[in-house]
Design a protein around this motif. Structure first.
Motif, mmCIF file in Angstrom:
data_model
loop_
_atom_site.group_PDB
_atom_site.id
_atom_site.type_symbol
_atom_site.label_atom_id
_atom_site.label_comp_id
_atom_site.label_asym_id
_atom_site.label_seq_id
_atom_site.Cartn_x
_atom_site.Cartn_y
_atom_site.Cartn_z
ATOM 1 N N GLN A 41 0.839 -1.242 0.100
ATOM 2 C CA GLN A 41 0.056 0.177 0.019
ATOM 3 C C GLN A 41 0.878 1.319 0.017
ATOM 4 N N GLN A 42 0.189 2.305 -0.476
ATOM 5 C CA GLN A 42 0.940 3.562 -0.305
ATOM 6 C C GLN A 42 -0.203 4.267 0.629
ATOM 7 N N TYR A 43 0.442 5.245 1.318
ATOM 8 C CA TYR A 43 -0.386 6.042 2.272
ATOM 9 C C TYR A 43 -1.475 6.837 1.689
ATOM 10 N N ASN A 44 -2.764 6.626 2.363
ATOM 11 C CA ASN A 44 -4.032 7.026 1.440
ATOM 12 C C ASN A 44 -4.755 7.427 2.807
ATOM 13 N N HIS A 45 -4.934 8.529 2.951
ATOM 14 C CA HIS A 45 -5.918 9.297 4.271
ATOM 15 C C HIS A 45 -7.110 8.575 4.398
ATOM 16 N N PHE A 46 -7.757 8.181 3.180
ATOM 17 C CA PHE A 46 -9.032 8.049 3.188
ATOM 18 C C PHE A 46 -9.007 6.554 3.655
ATOM 19 N N LYS A 47 -8.177 5.525 3.519
ATOM 20 C CA LYS A 47 -7.966 4.165 3.851
ATOM 21 C C LYS A 47 -7.355 3.952 5.259
ATOM 22 N N VAL A 48 -6.953 5.013 6.066
ATOM 23 C CA VAL A 48 -6.099 4.617 7.300
ATOM 24 C C VAL A 48 -7.160 4.132 8.337
ATOM 25 N N GLY A 49 -8.209 4.590 8.201
ATOM 26 C CA GLY A 49 -8.993 4.068 9.545
ATOM 27 C C GLY A 49 -9.350 2.539 8.976
ATOM 28 N N GLN A 50 -9.771 1.958 7.910
ATOM 29 C CA GLN A 50 -9.921 0.873 7.767
ATOM 30 C C GLN A 50 -8.613 -0.103 7.825
ATOM 31 N N TRP A 51 -7.611 0.330 7.688
ATOM 32 C CA TRP A 51 -6.144 -0.167 7.567
ATOM 33 C C TRP A 51 -5.853 -0.439 9.182
ATOM 34 N N THR A 52 -6.050 0.543 9.871
ATOM 35 C CA THR A 52 -5.918 0.271 11.330
ATOM 36 C C THR A 52 -6.848 -0.509 12.068
ATOM 37 N N SER A 53 -8.325 -0.706 11.583
ATOM 38 C CA SER A 53 -9.246 -1.474 12.359
ATOM 39 C C SER A 53 -8.700 -2.883 11.599
ATOM 40 N N THR A 54 -8.221 -3.243 10.543
ATOM 41 C CA THR A 54 -7.774 -4.650 10.173
ATOM 42 C C THR A 54 -6.548 -5.095 10.785
ATOM 43 N N CYS A 55 -5.614 -4.079 10.879
ATOM 44 C CA CYS A 55 -4.204 -4.537 11.776
ATOM 45 C C CYS A 55 -4.926 -5.002 12.975
ATOM 46 N N LEU A 56 -5.352 -4.176 13.797
ATOM 47 C CA LEU A 56 -6.154 -4.635 15.175
ATOM 48 C C LEU A 56 -6.772 -5.722 15.307
ATOM 49 N N GLU A 57 -7.884 -6.131 14.335
ATOM 50 C CA GLU A 57 -8.581 -7.194 14.215
ATOM 51 C C GLU A 57 -7.801 -8.520 14.281
ATOM 52 N N THR A 58 -6.944 -8.277 12.926
ATOM 53 C CA THR A 58 -5.972 -9.496 12.757
ATOM 54 C C THR A 58 -5.120 -10.012 13.863
ATOM 55 N N CYS A 59 -4.377 -8.796 14.433
ATOM 56 C CA CYS A 59 -3.614 -9.155 15.790
ATOM 57 C C CYS A 59 -4.199 -9.834 16.879
ATOM 58 N N ILE A 60 -5.416 -9.200 17.055
ATOM 59 C CA ILE A 60 -6.197 -9.836 18.407
ATOM 60 C C ILE A 60 -6.498 -11.325 17.977
ATOM 61 N N LYS A 61 -7.179 -11.478 16.725
ATOM 62 C CA LYS A 61 -7.576 -12.878 16.676
ATOM 63 C C LYS A 61 -6.595 -13.658 16.599
ATOM 64 N N ARG A 62 -5.233 -13.234 16.197
ATOM 65 C CA ARG A 62 -4.185 -14.197 16.024
ATOM 66 C C ARG A 62 -3.551 -14.572 17.404
ATOM 67 N N LEU A 63 -3.683 -13.624 18.332
ATOM 68 C CA LEU A 63 -3.240 -13.607 19.483
ATOM 69 C C LEU A 63 -4.125 -14.584 20.495
ATOM 70 N N ALA A 64 -5.427 -14.427 20.170
ATOM 71 C CA ALA A 64 -6.452 -15.210 21.045
ATOM 72 C C ALA A 64 -6.509 -16.739 20.608
ATOM 73 N N ASP A 65 -5.930 -16.848 19.267
ATOM 74 C CA ASP A 65 -5.650 -18.295 18.787
ATOM 75 C C ASP A 65 -4.657 -18.972 19.473
ATOM 76 N N LEU A 66 -3.646 -18.247 20.208
ATOM 77 C CA LEU A 66 -2.682 -18.997 20.991
ATOM 78 C C LEU A 66 -3.195 -19.720 22.152
ATOM 79 N N ASN A 67 -4.522 -19.285 22.461
ATOM 80 C CA ASN A 67 -5.050 -19.969 23.682
ATOM 81 C C ASN A 67 -4.256 -19.770 24.885
ATOM 82 N N LYS A 68 -3.692 -18.774 25.282
ATOM 83 C CA LYS A 68 -3.079 -18.476 26.338
ATOM 84 C C LYS A 68 -3.844 -17.652 27.429
#
Length: 119
Positions: free
Chosen positions: A38-65
């Motif tokens: 990706q190239q920086y795009n002000h209009f996409k930052v909100g979605q990118w941020t949400s997707t990064c967070l959601e992906t990270c949280i899901k993968r952390l939860a999948d560790l079952n720790k």
């Protein structure tokens, strides 16, 4: 008051540990999956941020720790502006942990932090 939840078996202790290398890998993979081409795009930052967070949280939860996780992400355009950030926690250094990853390409920075607090 003794806590019956604390493991005593070495394998159980390892399973319940905050493994910094695993968390760092999850953060890097989560950011790469969203921002790699990706190239920086002000209009996409909100979605990118949400997707990064959601992906990270899901993968952390999948560790079952036995952890609660707090994840923060900042995406910033590379334009010469400064960014200073800091965090402080009052926790048990023996069981809790945090990792921060700074990712960048030609047009933006992404800084993601994970705090893991053992239950």
């Amino acid at each position: 008051m003794a806590d019956a939840k604390l493991p005593t078996d070495p394998a159980a202790i390892e399973q319940a540990a905050f493994v910094a290398e695993d968390v760092t890998s999850i953060i890097k993979d989560s950011i790469d999956a969203v921002l790699q081409n990706q190239q920086y795009n002000h209009f996409k930052v909100g979605q990118w941020t949400s997707t990064c967070l959601e992906t990270c949280i899901k993968r952390l939860a999948d560790l079952n720790k036995p952890f609660k996780y707090v994840v923060t992400t900042v995406i910033m355009q590379k334009n010469g502006a400064g960014l200073h950030t800091a965090a402080s926690c009052f926790w048990d250094n023996a069981s809790d942990g945090s990792r921060t990853v700074k990712w960048e390409n030609k047009t933006m920075y992404c800084i993601t932090t994970v705090f893991g607090l053992q239950l």
